[in-house]
Enzyme design. Sequence first.
Site, short mmCIF file in Angstrom:
data_model
loop_
_atom_site.label_atom_id
_atom_site.label_comp_id
_atom_site.label_asym_id
_atom_site.label_seq_id
_atom_site.Cartn_x
_atom_site.Cartn_y
_atom_site.Cartn_z
CG PHE A 1 0.95 -3.04 10.77
CD1 PHE A 1 0.73 -1.87 10.64
CD2 PHE A 1 1.02 -3.80 11.75
CE1 PHE A 1 0.14 -0.96 11.79
CE2 PHE A 1 1.05 -2.64 12.93
CZ PHE A 1 0.37 -1.65 13.01
CG HIS A 2 1.73 -2.22 4.35
ND1 HIS A 2 1.81 -1.12 5.30
CD2 HIS A 2 2.82 -1.97 3.76
CE1 HIS A 2 2.81 -0.48 5.19
NE2 HIS A 2 3.33 -0.91 4.23
N GLY A 3 2.21 -6.18 3.63
CA GLY A 3 3.06 -6.81 3.35
C GLY A 3 3.54 -8.18 4.35
N GLY B 1 5.95 -5.81 6.67
CA GLY B 1 6.83 -6.41 5.83
C GLY B 1 7.13 -7.75 6.52
#
Length: 164
Positions: free
Chosen positions: A97-99, A125
């Site tokens: 996922f992002h981050g 994250g």
Amino acid sequence: MIDFLRAYKNYDPAAKSLFEVALLYPGPRALFFHRIAHFLFQIKLQFIARLVSEVSRFLSLIEIHPGAKIGKRLVIDHGCGVVIGETAVIGDDCIIFHGVTLGGTSTESVKRHPSLGNKVMVGTGAKVLGPITLGDGSKVGANAVVTKDIPPGKTAVGIPAKIL
């Protein structure tokens, strides 16, 4: 090529077609450029490989070092801010996922980034740091900081991450 586009379409109910995924999703774009950069890196054209990866980062906001080894059907969901280091290894059918950072903890020229088995999920994250291994089917919770191996099928959450 179609195989990894299909992985995105199967994963994301918002994806209406393979054409949409190919043109409008940053993850497949970054992975397309990574395959080119990785090939160039392997044949010792490191400068050109890094140039290709910089263009990819500009176009996708996903940073993948050309030396990273990535398996089949990786899904990078909402990719903005993803960083994958030079000696990282990612197995098949993983979701990031992002981050997320798959980062190093050393400045030595050795294996210094994580290895992910098959079907690993790394939450938004999360920071996975060092030459550690995430076993097949393991999961990392959002914003976790992982610095130790995770056994297959287990979930790690928290700062520092603990196995549930």
